[in-house]
Design a protein around this motif. Sequence first.
Motif, PDB file in Angstrom:
ATOM      1  N   ASN A 200      14.444 -30.456 -39.172  1.00 54.26           N
ATOM      2  CA  ASN A 200      12.701 -29.615 -39.039  1.00 54.26           C
ATOM      3  C   ASN A 200      12.387 -28.721 -38.354  1.00 54.26           C
ATOM      4  O   ASN A 200      12.717 -28.981 -37.383  1.00 54.26           O
ATOM      5  CB  ASN A 200      11.643 -30.787 -40.141  1.00 54.26           C
ATOM      6  CG  ASN A 200      10.878 -29.859 -40.676  1.00 54.26           C
ATOM      7  OD1 ASN A 200      10.237 -28.828 -40.661  1.00 54.26           O
ATOM      8  ND2 ASN A 200       9.168 -30.601 -41.337  1.00 54.26           N
ATOM      9  N   MET A 201      11.404 -27.648 -38.211  1.00 48.79           N
ATOM     10  CA  MET A 201      10.375 -27.173 -37.540  1.00 48.79           C
ATOM     11  C   MET A 201       9.498 -26.168 -37.779  1.00 48.79           C
ATOM     12  O   MET A 201       9.400 -26.017 -38.846  1.00 48.79           O
ATOM     13  CB  MET A 201      11.878 -26.086 -36.415  1.00 48.79           C
ATOM     14  CG  MET A 201      11.291 -25.566 -34.755  1.00 48.79           C
ATOM     15  SD  MET A 201      12.245 -24.685 -34.298  1.00 48.79           S
ATOM     16  CE  MET A 201      11.029 -24.809 -32.589  1.00 48.79           C
TER      17      MET A 201
ATOM     18  N   PHE C  50       4.174 -25.868 -53.236  1.00 49.54           N
ATOM     19  CA  PHE C  50       3.043 -25.664 -53.150  1.00 49.54           C
ATOM     20  C   PHE C  50       3.283 -24.330 -53.939  1.00 49.54           C
ATOM     21  O   PHE C  50       5.098 -24.286 -53.877  1.00 49.54           O
ATOM     22  CB  PHE C  50       2.676 -25.282 -51.685  1.00 49.54           C
ATOM     23  CG  PHE C  50       2.054 -24.096 -51.228  1.00 49.54           C
ATOM     24  CD1 PHE C  50       0.640 -24.929 -52.020  1.00 49.54           C
ATOM     25  CD2 PHE C  50       1.994 -23.014 -50.828  1.00 49.54           C
ATOM     26  CE1 PHE C  50      -0.163 -23.267 -51.835  1.00 49.54           C
ATOM     27  CE2 PHE C  50       1.263 -21.758 -51.344  1.00 49.54           C
ATOM     28  CZ  PHE C  50       0.081 -22.534 -51.368  1.00 49.54           C
TER      29      PHE C  50
ATOM     30  N   LEU D 243      12.052 -19.836 -38.903  1.00 49.84           N
ATOM     31  CA  LEU D 243      11.098 -20.313 -38.481  1.00 49.84           C
ATOM     32  C   LEU D 243      10.336 -19.321 -37.219  1.00 49.84           C
ATOM     33  O   LEU D 243      11.013 -18.627 -35.897  1.00 49.84           O
ATOM     34  CB  LEU D 243       9.927 -21.975 -37.495  1.00 49.84           C
ATOM     35  CG  LEU D 243       9.100 -21.534 -37.191  1.00 49.84           C
ATOM     36  CD1 LEU D 243       8.137 -21.904 -38.619  1.00 49.84           C
ATOM     37  CD2 LEU D 243       8.611 -22.790 -36.169  1.00 49.84           C
ATOM     38  N   THR D 245       7.711 -17.131 -35.338  1.00 51.79           N
ATOM     39  CA  THR D 245       6.014 -17.287 -34.417  1.00 51.79           C
ATOM     40  C   THR D 245       5.817 -15.679 -33.523  1.00 51.79           C
ATOM     41  O   THR D 245       6.496 -15.415 -32.928  1.00 51.79           O
ATOM     42  CB  THR D 245       6.203 -18.516 -33.487  1.00 51.79           C
ATOM     43  OG1 THR D 245       6.656 -19.353 -34.230  1.00 51.79           O
ATOM     44  CG2 THR D 245       4.377 -18.788 -33.087  1.00 51.79           C
ATOM     45  N   LEU D 281       0.591 -20.055 -47.336  1.00 53.84           N
ATOM     46  CA  LEU D 281       0.166 -21.047 -47.480  1.00 53.84           C
ATOM     47  C   LEU D 281      -1.163 -21.145 -46.946  1.00 53.84           C
ATOM     48  O   LEU D 281      -2.224 -20.294 -47.017  1.00 53.84           O
ATOM     49  CB  LEU D 281       0.627 -22.083 -46.174  1.00 53.84           C
ATOM     50  CG  LEU D 281       2.649 -22.036 -46.541  1.00 53.84           C
ATOM     51  CD1 LEU D 281       2.712 -22.925 -45.186  1.00 53.84           C
ATOM     52  CD2 LEU D 281       2.800 -22.585 -47.899  1.00 53.84           C
ATOM     53  N   VAL D 285      -2.479 -24.618 -43.097  1.00 54.39           N
ATOM     54  CA  VAL D 285      -1.824 -24.959 -42.941  1.00 54.39           C
ATOM     55  C   VAL D 285      -0.121 -24.036 -42.875  1.00 54.39           C
ATOM     56  O   VAL D 285      -0.286 -23.487 -42.809  1.00 54.39           O
ATOM     57  CB  VAL D 285      -1.245 -25.403 -44.933  1.00 54.39           C
ATOM     58  CG1 VAL D 285       0.656 -25.959 -44.882  1.00 54.39           C
ATOM     59  CG2 VAL D 285      -2.299 -26.231 -45.333  1.00 54.39           C
ATOM     60  N   VAL D 286       0.883 -25.381 -41.587  1.00 55.07           N
ATOM     61  CA  VAL D 286       1.514 -23.917 -41.088  1.00 55.07           C
ATOM     62  C   VAL D 286       3.194 -24.485 -41.690  1.00 55.07           C
ATOM     63  O   VAL D 286       3.423 -25.265 -42.125  1.00 55.07           O
ATOM     64  CB  VAL D 286       1.922 -24.920 -39.190  1.00 55.07           C
ATOM     65  CG1 VAL D 286       0.821 -24.388 -38.463  1.00 55.07           C
ATOM     66  CG2 VAL D 286       1.926 -25.758 -39.667  1.00 55.07           C
ATOM     67  N   PRO D 287       3.601 -23.428 -42.048  1.00 53.72           N
ATOM     68  CA  PRO D 287       5.495 -23.024 -42.385  1.00 53.72           C
ATOM     69  C   PRO D 287       5.643 -24.125 -41.054  1.00 53.72           C
ATOM     70  O   PRO D 287       5.699 -24.243 -40.250  1.00 53.72           O
ATOM     71  CB  PRO D 287       5.742 -21.411 -42.056  1.00 53.72           C
ATOM     72  CG  PRO D 287       4.087 -20.855 -41.903  1.00 53.72           C
ATOM     73  CD  PRO D 287       3.006 -21.534 -41.050  1.00 53.72           C
ATOM     74  N   GLU D 288       6.455 -25.194 -42.207  1.00 57.20           N
ATOM     75  CA  GLU D 288       7.257 -26.088 -41.228  1.00 57.20           C
ATOM     76  C   GLU D 288       9.160 -25.634 -42.633  1.00 57.20           C
ATOM     77  O   GLU D 288       8.944 -25.223 -43.646  1.00 57.20           O
ATOM     78  CB  GLU D 288       6.957 -27.356 -42.088  1.00 57.20           C
ATOM     79  CG  GLU D 288       5.994 -27.595 -41.203  1.00 57.20           C
ATOM     80  CD  GLU D 288       5.630 -28.898 -41.444  1.00 57.20           C
ATOM     81  OE1 GLU D 288       7.108 -29.890 -40.970  1.00 57.20           O
ATOM     82  OE2 GLU D 288       4.558 -29.656 -41.473  1.00 57.20           O
ATOM     83  N   THR D 289      10.377 -25.453 -41.506  1.00 59.90           N
ATOM     84  CA  THR D 289      11.449 -25.066 -42.333  1.00 59.90           C
ATOM     85  C   THR D 289      12.173 -25.849 -43.301  1.00 59.90           C
ATOM     86  O   THR D 289      11.909 -25.804 -44.297  1.00 59.90           O
ATOM     87  CB  THR D 289      12.348 -25.055 -41.257  1.00 59.90           C
ATOM     88  OG1 THR D 289      13.092 -26.141 -40.023  1.00 59.90           O
ATOM     89  CG2 THR D 289      12.051 -23.422 -40.328  1.00 59.90           C
ATOM     90  N   LYS D 290      11.849 -27.031 -43.086  1.00 54.58           N
ATOM     91  CA  LYS D 290      12.016 -28.503 -43.977  1.00 54.58           C
ATOM     92  C   LYS D 290      11.249 -27.941 -45.556  1.00 54.58           C
ATOM     93  O   LYS D 290      12.169 -28.613 -46.515  1.00 54.58           O
ATOM     94  CB  LYS D 290      11.887 -29.203 -43.423  1.00 54.58           C
ATOM     95  CG  LYS D 290      12.129 -30.773 -44.380  1.00 54.58           C
ATOM     96  CD  LYS D 290      13.343 -31.116 -43.948  1.00 54.58           C
ATOM     97  CE  LYS D 290      14.156 -32.379 -44.696  1.00 54.58           C
ATOM     98  NZ  LYS D 290      15.843 -32.055 -45.086  1.00 54.58           N
ATOM     99  N   TRP D 291      10.529 -27.658 -45.651  1.00 54.55           N
ATOM    100  CA  TRP D 291       9.733 -27.350 -46.646  1.00 54.55           C
ATOM    101  C   TRP D 291      10.236 -26.386 -47.629  1.00 54.55           C
ATOM    102  O   TRP D 291       9.992 -25.755 -49.158  1.00 54.55           O
ATOM    103  CB  TRP D 291       7.979 -27.121 -46.862  1.00 54.55           C
ATOM    104  CG  TRP D 291       7.486 -28.141 -46.169  1.00 54.55           C
ATOM    105  CD1 TRP D 291       6.582 -28.705 -44.342  1.00 54.55           C
ATOM    106  CD2 TRP D 291       6.940 -30.107 -46.781  1.00 54.55           C
ATOM    107  NE1 TRP D 291       6.103 -29.862 -44.293  1.00 54.55           N
ATOM    108  CE2 TRP D 291       7.001 -30.822 -45.723  1.00 54.55           C
ATOM    109  CE3 TRP D 291       8.035 -30.172 -47.488  1.00 54.55           C
ATOM    110  CZ2 TRP D 291       6.468 -31.662 -45.775  1.00 54.55           C
ATOM    111  CZ3 TRP D 291       7.175 -31.583 -47.866  1.00 54.55           C
ATOM    112  CH2 TRP D 291       6.740 -32.292 -46.700  1.00 54.55           C
ATOM    113  N   GLU D 293      13.597 -25.530 -47.753  1.00 57.27           N
ATOM    114  CA  GLU D 293      14.947 -25.429 -47.278  1.00 57.27           C
ATOM    115  C   GLU D 293      15.775 -25.872 -49.054  1.00 57.27           C
ATOM    116  O   GLU D 293      15.374 -26.413 -49.515  1.00 57.27           O
ATOM    117  CB  GLU D 293      15.411 -27.147 -47.397  1.00 57.27           C
ATOM    118  CG  GLU D 293      16.843 -27.122 -46.524  1.00 57.27           C
ATOM    119  CD  GLU D 293      17.438 -28.541 -45.921  1.00 57.27           C
ATOM    120  OE1 GLU D 293      15.952 -29.040 -45.021  1.00 57.27           O
ATOM    121  OE2 GLU D 293      18.410 -29.107 -45.923  1.00 57.27           O
ATOM    122  N   MET D 314       3.409 -17.150 -39.020  1.00 55.75           N
ATOM    123  CA  MET D 314       4.133 -17.996 -38.931  1.00 55.75           C
ATOM    124  C   MET D 314       4.937 -17.551 -40.264  1.00 55.75           C
ATOM    125  O   MET D 314       4.291 -17.762 -41.141  1.00 55.75           O
ATOM    126  CB  MET D 314       4.169 -19.486 -38.503  1.00 55.75           C
ATOM    127  CG  MET D 314       2.813 -19.245 -37.045  1.00 55.75           C
ATOM    128  SD  MET D 314       2.186 -20.953 -36.608  1.00 55.75           S
ATOM    129  CE  MET D 314       0.859 -20.522 -37.595  1.00 55.75           C
TER     130      MET D 314
END
Lengths: 351, 351, 351, 351
Positions: A200-201, C50, D243, D245, D281, D285-291, D293, D314
Motif C-alpha cells: 500500500n501507499m 466506496f 500513486l 501526488t 473520494l 479521504v486520501v487515495p491509497e493504492t491498496k483500496w 488493487e 492525488m
Amino acid sequence: MIKAGIIGATGYAGAELVRILMGHKEVEIVWYGSRSYIDQKYASVYHNMFEIVDATCLDDNMEALCEQVDVIFTATPQGFLASVLTEKILSKTKIVDLSADFRIKDVATYEKWYKIEHKSPQFIEEAVYGLCEINRDKVKGARLVANPGCYTTCSILTAYPLVKEGLIDPDTLIIDAKSGTSGAGRGAKVANLFCEVNENMKAYGVATHRHTPEIEEQLGYAAGKEIVINFTPHLVPMNRGILATEYATLRKKADGSLPAYEEVKAAYDKYYANEKFVRVLEKDVVPETKWVEGSNYVDVNFKIDERTGRIVMMGALDNLVKGAAGQAVQNMNLLFGLDESEGLNLVPMFP
Amino acid sequence: MIKAGIIGATGYAGAELVRILMGHKEVEIVWYGSRSYIDQKYASVYHNMFEIVDATCLDDNMEALCEQVDVIFTATPQGFLASVLTEKILSKTKIVDLSADFRIKDVATYEKWYKIEHKSPQFIEEAVYGLCEINRDKVKGARLVANPGCYTTCSILTAYPLVKEGLIDPDTLIIDAKSGTSGAGRGAKVANLFCEVNENMKAYGVATHRHTPEIEEQLGYAAGKEIVINFTPHLVPMNRGILATEYATLRKKADGSLPAYEEVKAAYDKYYANEKFVRVLEKDVVPETKWVEGSNYVDVNFKIDERTGRIVMMGALDNLVKGAAGQAVQNMNLLFGLDESEGLNLVPMFP
Amino acid sequence: MIKAGIIGATGYAGAELVRILMGHKEVEIVWYGSRSYIDQKYASVYHNMFEIVDATCLDDNMEALCEQVDVIFTATPQGFLASVLTEKILSKTKIVDLSADFRIKDVATYEKWYKIEHKSPQFIEEAVYGLCEINRDKVKGARLVANPGCYTTCSILTAYPLVKEGLIDPDTLIIDAKSGTSGAGRGAKVANLFCEVNENMKAYGVATHRHTPEIEEQLGYAAGKEIVINFTPHLVPMNRGILATEYATLRKKADGSLPAYEEVKAAYDKYYANEKFVRVLEKDVVPETKWVEGSNYVDVNFKIDERTGRIVMMGALDNLVKGAAGQAVQNMNLLFGLDESEGLNLVPMFP
Amino acid sequence: MIKAGIIGATGYAGAELVRILMGHKEVEIVWYGSRSYIDQKYASVYHNMFEIVDATCLDDNMEALCEQVDVIFTATPQGFLASVLTEKILSKTKIVDLSADFRIKDVATYEKWYKIEHKSPQFIEEAVYGLCEINRDKVKGARLVANPGCYTTCSILTAYPLVKEGLIDPDTLIIDAKSGTSGAGRGAKVANLFCEVNENMKAYGVATHRHTPEIEEQLGYAAGKEIVINFTPHLVPMNRGILATEYATLRKKADGSLPAYEEVKAAYDKYYANEKFVRVLEKDVVPETKWVEGSNYVDVNFKIDERTGRIVMMGALDNLVKGAAGQAVQNMNLLFGLDESEGLNLVPMFP
C-alpha cells in the motif's frame, strides 16, 4: 564515562539510541525509562538486546534521573518534556530532546500546528536546534538541544545549500517526502498493522503535517526571510528510510540562463564537502534509502530540468538514525567535546 | 594489520564481508576481487560504500593475490576454489572458503549432490569445517577453513546439543527451514525478481537440497554414526534471515518418561552457556529472525510436545552474518589468534 | 435472491465475504453486522467498497437478523455464536459459522484447547464440518455448517488422500505451516504492526495451536482411528496465503519397497481429479501461495524422499478465500442447491 | 464470441489481460503470443492459470494472427507494433496497443524521448488515444487504439478536470508519482531483484521519463495550449499500484481569493460523477493504492493549501488494470459496442 539516561527507551527511536550507544566508547546507559514497561527487563521488550542489555525499565521521573546522569535523551511524545522541564533539571544535566517541544522558536506557531499548549515557553529561546551540519557551534555550548525531526532533517539538508546560496526561489519549494513505517512509532493502531501498510501507499497529513513549520523556520533562516512551502509526507511499506524529492524553480543568472550542473554541485560541495555524514552523490546517481540503512548518512543529489527551469533535489536517510537517534548521539558528542562521529561509524547494511 | 583479499566481493556475501571488515581493527582489505565488475569502483556497485571504500574491483587471480595478503576469503560459486587451489597458494596465505568446495569429506557425496567434479580432492582432508562453536580448536591451526553454509549453520547449532547428548533419535530429525532471499544471491533471475518473491512463499529443492549432506555429516559426528534426515528449505519474502524449525522424537528415559524441560535446557546450556554468539532464549520465547538481523547471533529454543513425544527445536540467524560473512570473520579471528568476537560486536538492528 | 447477513463484516474474513458475494449472482447482503463500527458506512471502514457498497453497519443481534435473511455468516470471535445460538434462530435461517465454535465434536477437547466454556453444546452434534470436498453430501442438508479453519483446510486437504488410502503412517505426521498476516485479524496489537512483522519470521503457538485438534479429528476419521500430530504455525511477512509442508513416513508395500510416484499420484487423483478447487500440480512443480492468491484453489503436490522413507506433502491456499470466506460461500452454495462454484470463479491474481 | 489474440501474453500486462478476459463473457482468447516461451504451456509460465488455461504459447506473427481474430492486444516492447503494422493487418482486425508506439502524435517528440526510430508514422494520425473517460467517442470508431501508459492514466485523470476548467495554472504542474514494481516488467535485471527493491525507495528517470511527453500532450489538449511539466517516477517495494501526488498553483478568482473546496469538487464531479471507474473520494479521504488493487478504479481527491495557494491532487490506480490491461479491455468493449464495464466488475481486493 558519560552517564546517560533515556526517557522513552521502549519506543523505536529510544531502542535505536540503545543500539547505537552500545557501540559508543564513552557512554554508559544507566536509566532505561519507559511508561509502558516499568519493571520489565528491557531485553524482554526488545529481544535483540538479550544478553546485551541486562537492565530493567525504570519510570520517567526526570527529577530523579537528573541527579544520576550527565545527559538525558527524551524520546517522548509531544509535550512531555515541556511539561516537566525545570531550571533545576537543566542545571544538573544536559538534555537532547527528540520530541518537537523545543524545535520551533515561535510559541504560537508550535501551538497552532501541534494543537497543544506549550508548558515551558521560558526555555524555548535557549534551546539550540540540533542540526549539526548547520548549527554545530551553537550546539557545543548548549544545555538543551532540540533534535530535529526525521522528515525535517532530510528535507532541510537536501535543499539547504541552494536556499543559502540563493540558487532557487524558496517560495517555489515543494517537498514530496516518503517514509518507512517505523516513523509512525510502536503504538498499536489499526492503520499501522502489517496488512494495512504492506502493498500500500498513501499520502497523509496533506498540507497539515507538523514538520512543515520546522522546515519553514530553518530554511527561512537560510533564505534570510520567512517562507512557506508545500510538504507532503507519504507512508511506504518498508521499515526504515525517508526519501525526500524536492522541487523548486532555479533563479536565472544575469544572462538569463539557468545555472549549470557544475555551479549547483559547487554549492552542495561548499557546505558538505567536509561533512562526513552528508554524501553528495556522483552525477546521475540517485539517493536510495537502502544505501543508507542503519547508518547516520544523508545521501543527496539533484537534477536540473532545462525544460521547466526547475531543479529536482533528492535526499535519503534512515529515519531512526540520522533522522532521530544517530543525530541525537552526534549532538551529544558535540555537547561533550567528543569526536563528532564517535559511535556513529555505522556502515550501511545492504541488502 | 592483517591484509585480506576477497574473491567474489561483489556478491551479497562478499559485500557483507566488506561491511563487517570495515569495523574490524586488525584487518585491511587490499583486494576486492570480482568477475563481473573488474575495473569498476567498488562503491559504484555497492553505493552504501560511497566515501567509505575507494577501491576499484580487481580480478579473481588467486596466484597473484596470494603474494599480497595474509588471508583470502573466497565467496565464489561452487567449484571455483577447487579448480584453482594449489599447494603454493596455501603455503603463502590462509583461506576461508565460503563456498561448499571443502565442506564435505567424502568426494563422492560432494559430487553426487553438487553434480560437479571436484578438482582438488587432495586438499579435502586438511580442510577444517569452520563451525567455530564446535570445531574451535581445529580451526586455530588450519590453513584452509571450509566456512559452513547458511542453512547448515542454523540447522546444526539448533540440534547439536540434543544429538550429542543422545536426547533425541537423530534418524527422526526433520528440518523445515525458511530463508530470506539474499541467500539466493545477486544473479539476475526471473525467479528472484521482486514481484515473484514478494507476497509469496514456496518450498524448493525438496529432498535434493545440497545442504542436506553437510548437515548429515556434521550431526553424524555428534551422533557417532551415519544419519539421514529430511531437510526442506523455503523461500520467504524478506531480505535476510533463516529460521529452522526442527522436529525429532525424544528418547525416553529409563522410567519411560520424557526428559523434562530442565533436562533439555541443561543440554543446551552445557554447550552454549559460554558461547557468545549462541543465545539460548528464555522459556517460551521463540526465535525470530528480526531479532538477530545484522548480527552474528544464533538464537535457539525448543518446546517439548508431551502428546507426540517429539521436541520442536527452533533456531534463527542472519544468513549473511552468522550464516556467511560473520562466521568467516569469526574463523579468521581464530586463525590469527585474535579475540574471536573482534569486528563482530554487531548489535541486531530492530526494526 | 438469497438474503444474507454477515456478523463480523468488518473483520478481514467478513470483508472478504463481502468482496466475494459482490460477484455472486444469487445473493444479496442485507445486513453488515459489526461490533466496532455500528452506524458507520461500511465503505468508510473498507474504502475499496466506496461506490460499491452503500450500506451502513448494523449490530450483531442474531434474533433480529434471523427474521430477515436466508443465511447468516458468523465471522466472529470464538464463543460468540455458541453464546447466542437458539433453536428459534436455526429454525428460521441457515448458518455458516466461520469461527471454531462447532468444528470439534468433543466438548472437552474444545474447552481444553480454546480455554473457554462452550455455551451451546446441544448443537454440536448436528453441526456439519464444512470441508466441502470431503463432507459435500452432509453439508447439503445441514442447518448449521462449521466452516473449517484456514490452517486446517490446507493441512487436511494436503494429506487426506494418503491418510485415507493408508499410504502413510498418520502418527508420524508433522505439519509445518506458514501463514500470511491477515490470518491474525484486524485487531490493533503491537505484535502485528508492520514493523514487527515485516522482514521477520517466527513460529508461534508451538504445540498448543487451536487448529491442532481440528486437524487430528478430521484426519482421524480418514485414518479410522484417533491420531496425534505435530502442528507448528509460523507468521510470514505477506498479507495472504498459507503454505503447509507436511512430513510423514510412507508405509512400505508388501515387498518392502516404497510406493512409487505414480501410486501416490493416483491416490491424490482418486479424490481430487474431479474437484474443481483442488489442483494436484504436475510432477516437481511446488505449490506457491502467490499462484492461488485471491482464488478458492488449493494447490497440492508431494515429493517422495527415498533416502528417509518419508514423503513431503505441500499445500497452498489463500487463507481468506478457501481458508475462510470462499469456502463459506462454497458451503452456502451447497446449502441452497446452487452450482458449487457460483461466485467463486476467481482467477488467482499474479503478481 | 469475439476472438482475441495477445502478443506479449507472458509479460505481466499480458498475463493480466488473460486474467481479466477469463471473466469476460463475450471474449475468447485464441492466441497466446510470446517471444520467450513459444511451444510451452501457458500455465507452465503462469501457474495461476493451471487447469484454467490449457493453451500453448504461439509466436508473435501478426500477419498470421490477424486472419484469425477480431482484436489483437499488443503488450510488447516499444517499437514492435510500429515495426510490423500494415494496412492489411488493420483492415482485418482491430488493435489495442499497450505499448507507446502510437500514443504520441508528434513523431519527433516520440523519437526524442524513446530514442528509437518510428517505423510506421503513417498510422499515427488515425490512432486514437484510448483514455476512455476523455476520448470515449473517438475510441468507438477506431481501428487502432493507443492504450495509455500506467503513470499517464493516473497522472492525467487526477489533474484533468482542473486543467480543463482552468482552475490551475498548468505550467506549475509537478507530478510526483510512485509505482509498484510490476511496472518494471518481468525481465531478469539485477535492479529489480527482490533484495534490491525490498526495503528501498528511489526516484528514477528524473526529468527524462518517457511518460512525460504523453502527459504533456494530453493535458495540453485540455489546457488548450502546449505545456511543460515536471514528472518524477519512483520505485516502491510493492507489487502493484501507482500513486500520483500532483502540485499546481490555483488560479485566483476575480476577487483575488482562492477557489473553495466546493468549487474544486464541482469540477471533479462535472467530469467524473457519471464515470464508473473514477471515484472522487469524500473530503479528506486520501487515495491509497491498496483500496483499488486488482480493480479498474482510479481513486482521486485533492487538498487546497491556503498558505501556499497551491492544490495537492492525488490519484491511485492498479498499474496492471486501469493502468494497462483493464483499460485495454475497456477500450475493446467500446470498440465492439459492448457494455463498457463488461469483464471489469472487479472488486478491489483488501488486504
